[in-house]
Structure formats: structure tokens, C-alpha cells
Design a protein around this motif. Structure first.
Motif, PDB file in Angstrom:
ATOM      1  N   VAL A 315      52.041  74.935  39.283  1.00  0.00           N
ATOM      2  CA  VAL A 315      53.411  74.479  39.075  1.00  0.00           C
ATOM      3  C   VAL A 315      53.463  72.951  39.178  1.00  0.00           C
ATOM      4  CG1 VAL A 315      55.758  74.530  39.970  1.00  0.00           C
ATOM      5  CG2 VAL A 315      54.412  76.638  39.919  1.00  0.00           C
ATOM      6  N   THR A 318      51.927  71.370  36.221  1.00  0.00           N
ATOM      7  CA  THR A 318      52.798  71.496  35.046  1.00  0.00           C
ATOM      8  C   THR A 318      53.873  70.419  35.074  1.00  0.00           C
ATOM      9  OG1 THR A 318      52.417  73.870  35.096  1.00  0.00           O
ATOM     10  CG2 THR A 318      54.249  73.090  33.736  1.00  0.00           C
ATOM     11  N   ASP A 319      54.464  70.230  36.236  1.00  0.00           N
ATOM     12  CA  ASP A 319      55.478  69.180  36.360  1.00  0.00           C
ATOM     13  C   ASP A 319      54.888  67.806  36.064  1.00  0.00           C
ATOM     14  OD1 ASP A 319      57.732  70.671  36.900  1.00  0.00           O
ATOM     15  OD2 ASP A 319      57.452  70.643  39.068  1.00  0.00           O
ATOM     16  N   PRO A 353      51.226  77.559  32.746  1.00  0.00           N
ATOM     17  CA  PRO A 353      49.866  77.465  33.266  1.00  0.00           C
ATOM     18  C   PRO A 353      49.229  78.826  33.497  1.00  0.00           C
ATOM     19  CG  PRO A 353      51.435  77.028  35.009  1.00  0.00           C
ATOM     20  CD  PRO A 353      52.211  77.064  33.727  1.00  0.00           C
TER      21      PRO A 353
ATOM     22  N   ALA B 249      58.754  73.101  31.526  1.00  0.00           N
ATOM     23  CA  ALA B 249      57.492  73.830  31.579  1.00  0.00           C
ATOM     24  C   ALA B 249      57.186  74.260  33.009  1.00  0.00           C
ATOM     25  CB  ALA B 249      56.354  72.962  31.037  1.00  0.00           C
ATOM     26  N   GLY B 250      57.484  73.366  33.954  1.00  0.00           N
ATOM     27  CA  GLY B 250      57.241  73.694  35.354  1.00  0.00           C
ATOM     28  C   GLY B 250      58.141  74.836  35.817  1.00  0.00           C
ATOM     29  N   ARG B 252      59.155  77.304  33.963  1.00  0.00           N
ATOM     30  CA  ARG B 252      58.566  78.560  33.472  1.00  0.00           C
ATOM     31  C   ARG B 252      57.382  78.956  34.352  1.00  0.00           C
ATOM     32  NH1 ARG B 252      56.643  77.106  28.705  1.00  0.00           N
ATOM     33  NH2 ARG B 252      54.530  77.090  29.531  1.00  0.00           N
ATOM     34  N   ALA B 253      56.611  77.947  34.782  1.00  0.00           N
ATOM     35  CA  ALA B 253      55.465  78.225  35.652  1.00  0.00           C
ATOM     36  C   ALA B 253      55.933  78.857  36.958  1.00  0.00           C
ATOM     37  CB  ALA B 253      54.688  76.934  35.931  1.00  0.00           C
ATOM     38  N   VAL B 254      57.072  78.379  37.470  1.00  0.00           N
ATOM     39  CA  VAL B 254      57.626  78.940  38.700  1.00  0.00           C
ATOM     40  C   VAL B 254      57.993  80.402  38.506  1.00  0.00           C
ATOM     41  CG1 VAL B 254      59.726  78.929  40.100  1.00  0.00           C
ATOM     42  CG2 VAL B 254      58.418  76.823  39.804  1.00  0.00           C
TER      43      VAL B 254
END
Lengths: 462, 462
Positions: A315, A318-319, A353, B249-250, B252-254
């Protein structure tokens, strides 16, 4: 001035005189003599000191006039009060290539510094002297076996650097060497009163050994000329620039360092927007960007797949990616479906990811994931987060097998998408550092760039 | 919910049952058993598996019911399909403190995940269960000798962490330990269906062993409550927060990681502006900020003196400082004059950044510079750039003497201005790493924070 091709010989000099060799071990120009010895310099070396027979085990000469030939390069490490006279001695001898380590000009802030600078320029013009400096560490040349920074690689590489700072030139050469990124020539040019950055750029533009150029600049005499040169050269030879002194405080630091006028942040922003140079903000970032340039083919899109960092690491990564302008697109449904045929659901994600539990899966499965992800048209590069101690979490054979598979994947015969490794080292011990160095070497040998953190990998990539 | 004090015992449990101990070496909950063994857990440990007599050398029980006492903590590592039944077994036994490693709920993206989550909440409410998780690594407690991440320090420190991610909780604990920054308790809470971050915060607020709090958050159920709690607690116990999933995007990763709703970047900016929490953007930055908090008294002004990095390094460091909002003020004329009584002019600057030729001067002179600079009222802290291999450039005795002087300077008996060290490691070899580790240990033992780069030091300081 235009580049004087007679200076080229200074990069592979058959003879070097050191004006200001000292009878004290660490005094005067002895650091340069030591550097040449450590590099295995095989040419003729002439220390000059009227009060010594030998310096550092080498026969010493009382004056430049007494040297039995015209040296290809004169390293001048005399005091500033002796500098003008020493330049006259060079002219008398017919020596034209000079590195002036001697400091104490405008950078001191004293008014006399500017007067001295002007006299130096006059003497140089009259004697047609090619002067690197003053107030600088001079030249590191792998092929010429000269280094002002002690032992550095003697294997020449594709990167050359023009650095107004000696410390940063040496530091970059060392940091780069750690990453198997070898330098061709590094010029630390300090105050740059005679030869300036554009002159060196002129040389590197046509130097067949130089493929990439790094620059650390403080002040530039002719900004327009630099802009035109970079615009012309950068498309063929990428140029990475760290500009020092863009803040008010940094600008004052520059004045004390090389006596240059720096500042003008807006002007430099325009320069970077127009020149085609790659802008970096620290020496670490310069090594990172050089790794990307030298190891990877140009990356055509913004889409990256993030793999290996579990959970919150994914995460956070990704950020970080998104923050620097990279995209972390969702993997296509087709590829997700194929991945799900051998990846369980609980505790994993195949969306990007990729949270696929590196330590749980076998080494073959892991590369199978990479290969499938590489088929996704939205993915332009794959960033792999690894930990040096993963070998401890797994068996030795498994981790060795995984390294082999990854290296095979990254090879040109592999899936054809660039692979980038981000490896943080926690567990601060020599054993984890040994593991990190070993893994890093394996990846670098396979042409895979390795970064110390996810943040640095992302910033370098974009 | 409000914090249930009966959960406190889970941090120093006299007995732990592991539901889902496996006959396979690395399967099920065996990682938790191994962690307890490596930590030297001395309480009673009950692996539970109906098909085994022993697991990892420990007597095994066929069911929770068969365990001869009510365990202080149950670690649940059964499959998701068995989870509800296993919770009922906890209720029947009277066990109320549960860490659910079990994953496979909303984070899978399957619709059934939300249904399961709802059932879990119902069972927990009925049985008054304190549940950490599900989908998480659970608890590391130095005093309680439990770690989901293998061997970590058993010496308790002043920092506790609430991490929605297991990987980041473990990684932070390791990175912090490298910096002699020891953890008290770390809670990885994953999906947080029952106990949420605010519950753990409630505990740490009154926990006398916790002086500093780190948080890694993905989604938060009650943002208003979190804001109010942080506002109340942070003035007494600094809270450092890394928020994951702030980019699209982050976010969605969460969702794939803990099934939380993240995003809402603007909301979080407002949160950070109002809450008094310190915001960081990577786990590295969290360790950096924690170093500053735990080692140094609060720094009252923005003025820093930069020392030790020669030439271009000083300029680059000055730019970095100014970019993050620190001031690098010119040293007062009075102090400059005093410095000039023993520092030559050529190749040096005493204006700030201080370019005083660390490798040229004696170790005593160097600290004399520091002491004079510390008398400058415009200087609130001193950042020292060092290189681990400086010991090689100087004699062993000189560099040892310098380290001693620096440590003495940094002690409370010293000049009284905070000292911060930035140490880059180039010359990537085990010998330079050994030197770095030794120097780092000496500084940390003296309470001097040490950073891997100038950039990280500056960012942490401001």
C-alpha cells in the motif's frame, strides 16, 4: 573559449608534474601522488620541491624547469601567493595542461580574490593554458589511472561527470562504483575561471567513451550557451544535472565554495523545462537515475506492477508510486484469472499491487507470477520489493533458486519487461549487509537496477 | 466500543493457545509458536490440533476444550471456513482475548466476505470477545515475549505501534531496533472488525510504558473519534501517523489488503492539520521522526548549522535544508571572527554551511568549532555530515579521539545544542558497513540520532 583538443592528452597523460609536492606526508599535492600510486599509474611522475630529494619514494625535482620533458599534465598545489609565478613557470616550460588545486580566490570573500582571478585569466590567455580550476580536485580518469580521491575503479565505464565540487565528484564516483556503474572521466573544476562546464561538455559530446553525462553545477558563466549545448547533446547522450545553490541559503553556500553566482531558481526551472536534461536534487538521486539510464531500455509508459512487498508495504509503495506520477493499474481480468489458478485467495491480491506471499510460495511459482504479469499490456515495468534476509526465512536452496529465476526473468531472453529491485535493509548487522551485497551484485550483473528503498526506485523511474 | 481492560493481560499472557497448529513445519499457526520460542516465552503454550500429539516439540491438545485452563490469549490460525465455529469454541471455553490471523473476509473482494465479517461481529458481541484482526499478524510485546515476526528485542522501549499492516509493523520494529529504538507493544490489527485503531489508542493513552505512538492506518471506521482522541493524546504522547491508500491506486491496494475504505485525501489533509499528529509518508520516515522524538529535546527554532560535508555536499545539504523549511543562517560575525583565529582561509568557510575541512584539522579543533557554533543564538541544532570511512582517511587514534569528542559534545554536559548525524555509506563493502555500524552505535548510545542521508535528517527535523 572553444575546447582545445591538446587538452585531451591530460586524460591519459604519459607524464605528470606535481608542483607543491611536500616533505610532510599529507601536505601539498601529495594526495594526488598517492592517488596515482593507488591507481597504478604507469607514466612518468615528477614531484617538484626545491627542498627535497625524494617525495613519497619518488625522485623529486627542484623546479618545473628541471623536469626532463614537457609534462602532459601539471598538478599545481602551491599556495595562492605562489600561483601566478607557478603559471609563468608552466608557460616557460611549454606545459599547457594544468590542474590548479590551489585555492584562495573569490571564494574567500576577500576583495583581493577577484583581482587574483583576473590575473589568472590574463596569464592563462597569454600562455594558451588549459586550466582546470582553481580550487578543485581535478581529474579522475580510469584509463589514465589518475584519481584525486584515492583508489577508484580502473575499469572505465560509460559515465562521465563534470562537477564543480570535488567532494561530490568523488562521492558520486564511489556511490556509482558500489552499483557497478563505472566512470570514464570525472572533472572537478571548482571556480572554473578558464575552462568552464560548457568546455567539458564540448569534449564529452564527441568523446566516444562517454555515453552518459552527470553534472554538478554551482554557477554558470554562460547560461544560454549551456542551454543550447544540453539541448543538442542530451538526445544522444543523456545528461543528468544536480544544480547547487537554488535556495537563498544554498546560494550563499555556493559563494563561499567556488565564488560563483548561483540562485535564480526560476531561471533554472525554465532551463530544466527546455533543456532536455534530467533534474535531480541530491547525489543519491543522481546515482539512482544513472542506474535506470545505464541498465534499462527507455520505459515507454507509466504503468508499473508492484510485487513482493507484503500488505502495508504494498500500500505504501503504491502511494509513493502514484505520488511521483507512476500508474499502478489494475491487472487485466484475463491475467488475474490465470494467476488465480495457482494462487489461493486468503491473504493475497493479484490486482496490483501484487500481494502474493513471496515467502510462502515456491521460487518457481513466483517467477510464474512475474511472467504472467509481464504479459499485461498495461504494465511497462515491474518493481520488486525484496528483503536481504529473505534467505533466512526460506531455505538456502529455495532462495538461491529464486534468485536464479529472477535473474533469468530479467535477462533479454526473459519476459521482456524491465525489472527493478527495491531492497531495504533492516536487521542492521553484517550478516544482513553481506546478504544485501550478494543479492545486489547478482542483480546488477544481470543488468537489474537495485535501489535502497521503494521511494528511491519510484523517484528514479519517473 | 470502549477498551476492555481484561484485554491488557494479552500483552503479558501467562498462557497462550494456538488454534491451528500444524503438523507441517511452516503451516498454520506454527510461525507464532516459533516466534514465542525465539523470544524465550516462559508461559504455558498450548498448540491445538486434533491429529497430532506434539507440534514443534510441544505437547498438543485436540481442542480448546481440552486445554487445562482458560488461556489469556488465543491465537487463531484456522481456515476461514472454520473461523466462526472456532470463535464459538472460545466462548464455550470462556476465552475472551483472541488474535485472528485467519484471513479471507472482505479483503478478497468476494461478496461472501462481507457476510462473514458481519457474522464475526455478531459472535464477538455475544461472547464479549476482544478480537485483534482478523487478517493480521497480531501482537509483538517485548515484556510478554511474543512476536509474530521472529526474534525481536526482548528489552521493552518507549515506543508502541498500532499498525493495520503486519508487514509494516514487523518492518518498523526491525528498522527501529537497528537504531536502538525499542518497542513496547506492536499491534497489527488487519481488518479491525471488533477492536479498531481508536481502541488501541485508548489503551496506549493510559499505558505507562508507552511514551510515543506510531500508527499505520488504512481505513478508519470513526474518523471523528480518531481526530478527537489524537488531539487529546498527542500533546502528552507524540503520535506519528503513516496513512496508506491516499492515492487512487493506493486506495485500491487497501481494499485488497484489509478490505477497508481508504482514499479521501482532502479529509486526511484536514485531519493532519487539526489533529496534532506528525504525518510521515514512508516507514523510513517514521523511523527517522521517531529518532528525533526519542533522542532530542524539542527543537525550538528553525536555524541549523551544517557541518562536515565538504564543498558541494555542503551546498546540496543547504539546498535540501532550505527546501524542507529549515533555515541555514549565516554565523554571526563575532563567532566567525573567533573561528578564523584557528581556521585558515583557503578552501574553507565559516559562514554556514561550515566547510572547515574535517579531515585536515585535528580532532580537538573540530569540536572547538562545534562549541563556538553552538554559542550562536541563531543556531538551534547542528547537523553533522560524516562518512564511515573517515577513519581510513585519518589515523585510527585521531578518528577515535574525534568520536570521543563528538560524543562528549553531544552529552548534556556539552554545549547544549542538539547534534544530529547524517552518514552516507559509499564504498559498499563490509568494512565500510562495519565502520558505519560502530560509529552509529557510539552516537546512538550517546543519544545522537543518526540518519542515512542528509535529506532524511532534514525531513525528520522539520
Amino acid at each position: 573559449m572553444a575546447w582545445d583538443p591538446t587538452f585531451d592528452v591530460a586524460f591519459t597523460p604519459a607524464s605528470v608534474a606535481v608542483l607543491g609536492a611536500s616533505t610532510k606526508k599529507r601536505g601539498g599535492g601529495n594526495g594526488f601522488i598517492r592517488g596515482m600510486q593507488e591507481m597504478g599509474y604507469e607514466g612518468r611522475l615528477y614531484p617538484i620541491n626545491p627542498h627535497a630529494d625524494k617525495v613519497m619514494g619518488i625522485q623529486c625535482y627542484p623546479s618545473l624547469a628541471a623536469v626532463p620533458e614537457v609534462p602532459d599534465l601539471v598538478i599545481m598545489a602551491v599556495g595562492v601567493s605562489r600561483a601566478e609565478q607557478a603559471l609563468e613557470e608552466c608557460i616557460a616550460k611549454g606545459a599547457r595542461n594544468i590542474h590548479m588545486f590551489t585555492a584562495g580566490f573569490e571564494e574567500t570573500g576577500d576583495e583581493s580574490g577577484a583581482v587574483l582571478a583576473e590575473r589568472l585569466r590574463e596569464v592563462a590567455a597569454r600562455g594558451q593554458l588549459n586550466i582546470v580550476g582553481p580550487n578543485c580536485m581535478g581529474i579522475y580518469t580510469a584509463r589514465g589511472r589518475i584519481s584525486p580521491w584515492g583508489k577508484l575503479p580502473t575499469e572505465p565505464g560509460p559515465v562521465s561527470m563534470i562537477s564543480q565540487s570535488g567532494a561530490l565528484g568523488g562521492e558520486f564516483s564511489r556511490l556509482a562504483a558500489d552499483l557497478h556503474l563505472f566512470m570514464n572521466k570525472v572533472i572537478s573544476y571548482g571556480n572554473g575561471y578558464v575552462l568552464d562546464c560548457t568546455d567539458y561538455l564540448e569534449h564529452f559530446a564527441t568523446d566516444p567513451d562517454t555515453k552518459y553525462i552527470g553534472m554538478y553545477l554551482e554557477g554558470v558563466r554562460d547560461g544560454g550557451k549551456l542551454l543550447r549545448m544540453v539541448q543538442r547533446i542530451a538526445p544522444a547522450k543523456p545528461i543528468v544535472i544536480l544544480k547547487g545553490g537554488l535556495t537563498d541559503a544554498g546560494s550563499r553556500a555556493v559563494a563561499s565554495h567556488t565564488g560563483s553566482l548561483a540562485g535564480q531558481s526560476a531561471v533554472w526551472s525554465a532551463f530544466f523545462a527546455q533543456s532536455g536534461a534530467i533534474r535531480v536534487e541530491s547525489i543519491e538521486e543522481m546515482t539512482d537515475v544513472m542506474q535506470i539510464l545505464t541498465h534499462l531500455p527507455p520505459i515507454t509508459g507509466r504503468g508499473v506492477a508492484l510485487m513482493g512487498g507484503a500488505g502495508g508495504n504494498s500500500v505504501a509503495a503504491t502511494d509513493i508510486s502514484a505520488r511521483v506520477g507512476l500508474a499502478v493499474p489494475e491487472i487485466t481480468e484475463d491475467v488475474q484469472r490465470k494467476l488465480r489458478t495457482f494462487i489461493g485467495v486468503a491473504g493475497t491480491s493479484v490486482r496490483n499491487p501484487m500481494d502474493v506471499g513471496m515467502q510462502l510460495k515456491g521460487p518457481d511459482d513466483y517467477v510464474r507470477v512475474l511472467e504472467l504479469v509481464a504479459t499485461d499490456p498495461g504494465i511497462d515495468a515491474i518493481i520488486l520489493e525484496m528483503h536481504p534476509m529473505m534467505s533466512r526465512w526460506s531455505s538456502r536452496r529455495r532462495s538461491q533458486r529464486m534468485m536464479e529465476n529472477l535473474v533469468e526473468f530479467a535477462s533479454p531472453r526473459g519476459a521482456g519487461k524491465p525489472l527493478i529491485v527495491a531492497m531495504r535493509n533492516s536487521g542492521d548487522s553484517l550478516s544482513s549487509e553481506r546478504a544485501r551485497l550478494n543479492m545486489t551484485r547478482s542483480f546488477l550483473a544481470a543488468g537489474v537496477p537495485v535501489f535502497r528503498s521503494m521511494e528511491r526506485a519510484c523517484r528514479a523511474l519517473y
